[in-house]
Design a protein around this motif. Structure first.
Motif, PDB file in Angstrom:
ATOM      1  N   ASP A   2     -10.221   3.697  -2.233  1.00 49.53           N
ATOM      2  CA  ASP A   2     -10.181   3.336  -3.641  1.00 49.53           C
ATOM      3  C   ASP A   2      -8.893   2.595  -3.982  1.00 49.53           C
ATOM      4  O   ASP A   2      -7.910   2.648  -3.242  1.00 49.53           O
ATOM      5  N   PHE A   3      -8.920   1.925  -5.149  1.00 48.25           N
ATOM      6  CA  PHE A   3      -7.732   1.216  -5.616  1.00 48.25           C
ATOM      7  C   PHE A   3      -6.638   2.224  -5.960  1.00 48.25           C
ATOM      8  O   PHE A   3      -6.875   3.204  -6.663  1.00 48.25           O
ATOM      9  N   GLN A   4      -5.423   1.980  -5.453  1.00 48.85           N
ATOM     10  CA  GLN A   4      -4.289   2.863  -5.735  1.00 48.85           C
ATOM     11  C   GLN A   4      -3.116   2.016  -6.208  1.00 48.85           C
ATOM     12  O   GLN A   4      -2.636   1.144  -5.481  1.00 48.85           O
ATOM     13  N   ILE A   5      -2.648   2.296  -7.427  1.00 49.06           N
ATOM     14  CA  ILE A   5      -1.530   1.540  -7.983  1.00 49.06           C
ATOM     15  C   ILE A   5      -0.269   1.743  -7.142  1.00 49.06           C
ATOM     16  O   ILE A   5       0.594   0.860  -7.064  1.00 49.06           O
ATOM     17  N   GLY A   6      -0.197   2.902  -6.466  1.00 52.78           N
ATOM     18  CA  GLY A   6       0.961   3.196  -5.614  1.00 52.78           C
ATOM     19  C   GLY A   6       1.109   2.185  -4.484  1.00 52.78           C
ATOM     20  O   GLY A   6       2.231   1.826  -4.102  1.00 52.78           O
ATOM     21  N   LEU A   7      -0.016   1.736  -3.943  1.00 54.41           N
ATOM     22  CA  LEU A   7       0.025   0.748  -2.854  1.00 54.41           C
ATOM     23  C   LEU A   7       0.481  -0.621  -3.356  1.00 54.41           C
ATOM     24  O   LEU A   7       1.182  -1.350  -2.645  1.00 54.41           O
ATOM     25  N   VAL A   8       0.091  -0.974  -4.584  1.00 55.83           N
ATOM     26  CA  VAL A   8       0.543  -2.237  -5.181  1.00 55.83           C
ATOM     27  C   VAL A   8       2.058  -2.183  -5.390  1.00 55.83           C
ATOM     28  O   VAL A   8       2.774  -3.148  -5.099  1.00 55.83           O
ATOM     29  N   ILE A   9       2.544  -1.028  -5.872  1.00 53.94           N
ATOM     30  CA  ILE A   9       3.992  -0.844  -6.087  1.00 53.94           C
ATOM     31  C   ILE A   9       4.729  -0.891  -4.749  1.00 53.94           C
ATOM     32  O   ILE A   9       5.810  -1.482  -4.638  1.00 53.94           O
ATOM     33  N   ALA A  10       4.127  -0.283  -3.704  1.00 54.67           N
ATOM     34  CA  ALA A  10       4.732  -0.323  -2.363  1.00 54.67           C
ATOM     35  C   ALA A  10       4.858  -1.766  -1.883  1.00 54.67           C
ATOM     36  O   ALA A  10       5.889  -2.166  -1.329  1.00 54.67           O
ATOM     37  N   GLY A  22      15.670 -10.513   3.854  1.00 57.88           N
ATOM     38  CA  GLY A  22      15.065 -11.160   5.020  1.00 57.88           C
ATOM     39  C   GLY A  22      14.628 -10.181   6.090  1.00 57.88           C
ATOM     40  O   GLY A  22      14.112 -10.579   7.131  1.00 57.88           O
ATOM     41  N   VAL A  23      14.804  -8.875   5.867  1.00 54.26           N
ATOM     42  CA  VAL A  23      14.370  -7.870   6.844  1.00 54.26           C
ATOM     43  C   VAL A  23      13.539  -6.804   6.151  1.00 54.26           C
ATOM     44  O   VAL A  23      13.565  -6.665   4.932  1.00 54.26           O
ATOM     45  N   GLY A  24      12.817  -6.043   6.969  1.00 55.38           N
ATOM     46  CA  GLY A  24      12.152  -4.852   6.438  1.00 55.38           C
ATOM     47  C   GLY A  24      10.666  -4.964   6.211  1.00 55.38           C
ATOM     48  O   GLY A  24      10.057  -4.032   5.696  1.00 55.38           O
ATOM     49  N   GLY A  25      10.032  -6.099   6.571  1.00 55.56           N
ATOM     50  CA  GLY A  25       8.600  -6.265   6.315  1.00 55.56           C
ATOM     51  C   GLY A  25       7.742  -5.205   6.963  1.00 55.56           C
ATOM     52  O   GLY A  25       7.359  -4.209   6.353  1.00 55.56           O
ATOM     53  N   GLY A  26       7.422  -5.390   8.255  1.00 58.20           N
ATOM     54  CA  GLY A  26       6.589  -4.427   8.969  1.00 58.20           C
ATOM     55  C   GLY A  26       7.280  -3.097   9.152  1.00 58.20           C
ATOM     56  O   GLY A  26       6.644  -2.035   9.087  1.00 58.20           O
ATOM     57  N   SER A  27       8.613  -3.114   9.360  1.00 56.70           N
ATOM     58  CA  SER A  27       9.326  -1.870   9.604  1.00 56.70           C
ATOM     59  C   SER A  27       9.300  -0.942   8.402  1.00 56.70           C
ATOM     60  O   SER A  27       9.375   0.272   8.548  1.00 56.70           O
ATOM     61  N   LEU A  28       9.195  -1.505   7.202  1.00 56.29           N
ATOM     62  CA  LEU A  28       9.078  -0.667   6.010  1.00 56.29           C
ATOM     63  C   LEU A  28       7.624  -0.371   5.663  1.00 56.29           C
ATOM     64  O   LEU A  28       7.273   0.757   5.320  1.00 56.29           O
ATOM     65  N   ILE A  32       5.310   3.346   5.355  1.00 59.85           N
ATOM     66  CA  ILE A  32       4.829   3.655   4.008  1.00 59.85           C
ATOM     67  C   ILE A  32       3.323   3.900   4.022  1.00 59.85           C
ATOM     68  O   ILE A  32       2.817   4.831   3.389  1.00 59.85           O
ATOM     69  N   LEU A  33       2.589   3.073   4.776  1.00 61.05           N
ATOM     70  CA  LEU A  33       1.135   3.239   4.873  1.00 61.05           C
ATOM     71  C   LEU A  33       0.783   4.572   5.537  1.00 61.05           C
ATOM     72  O   LEU A  33      -0.174   5.240   5.139  1.00 61.05           O
ATOM     73  N   LEU A  34       1.559   4.962   6.555  1.00 63.06           N
ATOM     74  CA  LEU A  34       1.341   6.266   7.191  1.00 63.06           C
ATOM     75  C   LEU A  34       1.582   7.385   6.186  1.00 63.06           C
ATOM     76  O   LEU A  34       0.870   8.394   6.181  1.00 63.06           O
ATOM     77  N   TRP A  35       2.591   7.220   5.341  1.00 62.82           N
ATOM     78  CA  TRP A  35       2.913   8.221   4.318  1.00 62.82           C
ATOM     79  C   TRP A  35       1.765   8.359   3.311  1.00 62.82           C
ATOM     80  O   TRP A  35       1.505   9.443   2.800  1.00 62.82           O
ATOM     81  N   PHE A  36       1.064   7.240   3.054  1.00 61.98           N
ATOM     82  CA  PHE A  36      -0.092   7.264   2.151  1.00 61.98           C
ATOM     83  C   PHE A  36      -1.337   7.854   2.830  1.00 61.98           C
ATOM     84  O   PHE A  36      -2.396   7.935   2.226  1.00 61.98           O
ATOM     85  N   GLY A  37      -1.197   8.224   4.104  1.00 62.42           N
ATOM     86  CA  GLY A  37      -2.319   8.841   4.813  1.00 62.42           C
ATOM     87  C   GLY A  37      -3.231   7.854   5.514  1.00 62.42           C
ATOM     88  O   GLY A  37      -4.327   8.218   5.950  1.00 62.42           O
ATOM     89  N   ILE A  38      -2.799   6.591   5.633  1.00 59.27           N
ATOM     90  CA  ILE A  38      -3.593   5.580   6.336  1.00 59.27           C
ATOM     91  C   ILE A  38      -3.471   5.832   7.843  1.00 59.27           C
ATOM     92  O   ILE A  38      -2.361   6.000   8.352  1.00 59.27           O
ATOM     93  N   PRO A  39      -4.576   5.855   8.597  1.00 56.07           N
ATOM     94  CA  PRO A  39      -4.505   6.051  10.052  1.00 56.07           C
ATOM     95  C   PRO A  39      -3.644   4.975  10.716  1.00 56.07           C
ATOM     96  O   PRO A  39      -3.665   3.824  10.275  1.00 56.07           O
ATOM     97  N   PRO A  40      -2.869   5.319  11.760  1.00 59.73           N
ATOM     98  CA  PRO A  40      -1.980   4.350  12.410  1.00 59.73           C
ATOM     99  C   PRO A  40      -2.656   3.046  12.832  1.00 59.73           C
ATOM    100  O   PRO A  40      -2.083   1.969  12.652  1.00 59.73           O
ATOM    101  N   THR A  41      -3.869   3.132  13.394  1.00 59.80           N
ATOM    102  CA  THR A  41      -4.542   1.901  13.833  1.00 59.80           C
ATOM    103  C   THR A  41      -4.838   0.976  12.648  1.00 59.80           C
ATOM    104  O   THR A  41      -4.622  -0.233  12.726  1.00 59.80           O
ATOM    105  N   THR A  42      -5.313   1.543  11.540  1.00 61.95           N
ATOM    106  CA  THR A  42      -5.608   0.752  10.337  1.00 61.95           C
ATOM    107  C   THR A  42      -4.327   0.228   9.703  1.00 61.95           C
ATOM    108  O   THR A  42      -4.278  -0.917   9.227  1.00 61.95           O
TER     109      THR A  42
END
Length: 260
Positions: A2-10, A22-28, A32-42
Motif C-alpha cells: 500500500d501507499f505509505q507517506i513514510g516511504l515518500v519522506i524517506a 553527493g553520497v548516501g544514495g544506496g547506502s542509506l 531504510i527499506l529493510l527498516w520498513f520491513g521490505i525483503p532484502p531481495t526486493t
C-alpha cells in the motif's frame, strides 16, 4: 504493498542528502527499506532502478559542465556490466529458498556498509595519499591503468548487483587511487555516469527475477526528485564534513548490526 507517506519522506530525505553531499544514495536507502520491513531481495532490486533513474539527471548536469571522462566510464563499464550479469546469473541459478538468498544479501549488505562508511570517513586522507603517489609507475602506463580500471569495474559490478551499494562512495574512492591528478568534480561525474548503466542493468535483472516493487519505486521517486533538487540548491551552505561524518557513523552502525 500500500501507499505509505513514510516511504515518500524517506525518498525526500535520501534525495536531499545525496544532493547536498553527493553520497548516501544506496547506502542509506537500502537499510531504510529493510527498516520498513521490505525483503532484502526486493529492497536491492527496487533501489537499483531508483538509483538509475535519479542519477540520470546527474549525468545530464555533469555532462553539461564537462565533468565526465567518458573514456574512464567506458573502461569501468567494460568490467562492471559483465560482472553484474554474472552475479545475476549466479543469484538466479542458486537452487535454494528465498530466505537463504535474503540472508546472503543482508550479510553482504552489512559488509558493504562497513567499507562504505570507512571510505566516507577517510576520503580526504585517501585522496591525499593517492596524490602523493601520483608519479608511481602504474599511473603512467595507460595499459596497466586501463586493466586496473576494468578490475575496479568488476568489483563494483558484483558488489552493486548484490547489495545496491558501492557505486558512489566506493567507486569514487577507488578511482582516486588510479587517477589522482584528475579533478574531484570529474571523478565524481565519471562515477555517476558509470553508475547509470550498471544500476540499470542490475535493476532490470533483479526485476526479471521478481525483485521489484513498482509502487515502492514510485513512492521513493516522488520524494527523492524534489529532495535532490533542494539539496543541490543548498549544497555548500551546510558544513559538508559534519554531514559526511554523521552519515559514515550511521552507516557503520547499521552495517555492524546487519553482520553481528
Amino acid at each position: 504493498m500500500d501507499f505509505q507517506i513514510g516511504l515518500v519522506i524517506a525518498g525526500l530525505v535520501v534525495g536531499f542528502v545525496v544532493g547536498l553531499t553527493g553520497v548516501g544514495g544506496g547506502s542509506l536507502m537500502t537499510p531504510i527499506l529493510l527498516w520498513f520491513g521490505i525483503p532484502p531481495t526486493t529492497a536491492v532490486g527496487t533501489d537499483l532502478l531508483y538509483a538509475a533513474f535519479t542519477k540520470m539527471g546527474g549525468v545530464f548536469v555533469h555532462h553539461k559542465k564537462g565533468n565526465i571522462n567518458w573514456k574512464i566510464t567506458g573502461w569501468l563499464t567494460l568490467g562492471s556490466v559483465p560482472a553484474a550479469l554474472l552475479t545475476l546469473w549466479i543469484l538466479n541459478s542458486i537452487k535454494t529458498d528465498i530466505s537463504t538468498i535474503n540472508a546472503v544479501i543482508k550479510y553482504s549488505l552489512g559488509w558493504a556498509l562497513l567499507f562504505t562508511s570507512v571510505a566516507i570517513l577517510f576520503k580526504k586522507r585517501l585522496l591525499a595519499l593517492s596524490q602523493k603517489h601520483a608519479g608511481d609507475r602504474f599511473h603512467n602506463e595507460s595499459h596497466t591503468q586501463n586493466m586496473l580500471t576494468i578490475g575496479i569495474g568488476v568489483l563494483l559490478g558484483a558488489t552493486v548487483t548484490l547489495t545496491s551499494i558501492g557505486a558512489g562512495a566506493l567507486g569514487t574512492v577507488t578511482l582516486f587511487f588510479l587517477y589522482p591528478l584528475l579533478p574531484t568534480p570529474r571523478l565524481v561525474g565519471t562515477e555517476i555516469a558509470h553508475a547509470v548503466p550498471l544500476t540499470l542493468v542490475a535493476g532490470i535483472g533483479h526485476a526479471s527475477m521478481g525483485n521489484l516493487d513498482l509502487l515502492l519505486l514510485g513512492q521513493l521517486l516522488l520524494g527523492s526528485l524534489p529532495g535532490i533538487y533542494i539539496g543541490s540548491m543548498l549544497s555548500g551552505k551546510v558544513p559538508d564534513l559534519l554531514l559526511r561524518n554523521a552519515i559514515a557513523v550511521m552507516l557503520f552502525m547499521v552495517g555492524y548490526k546487519l553482520i553481528f
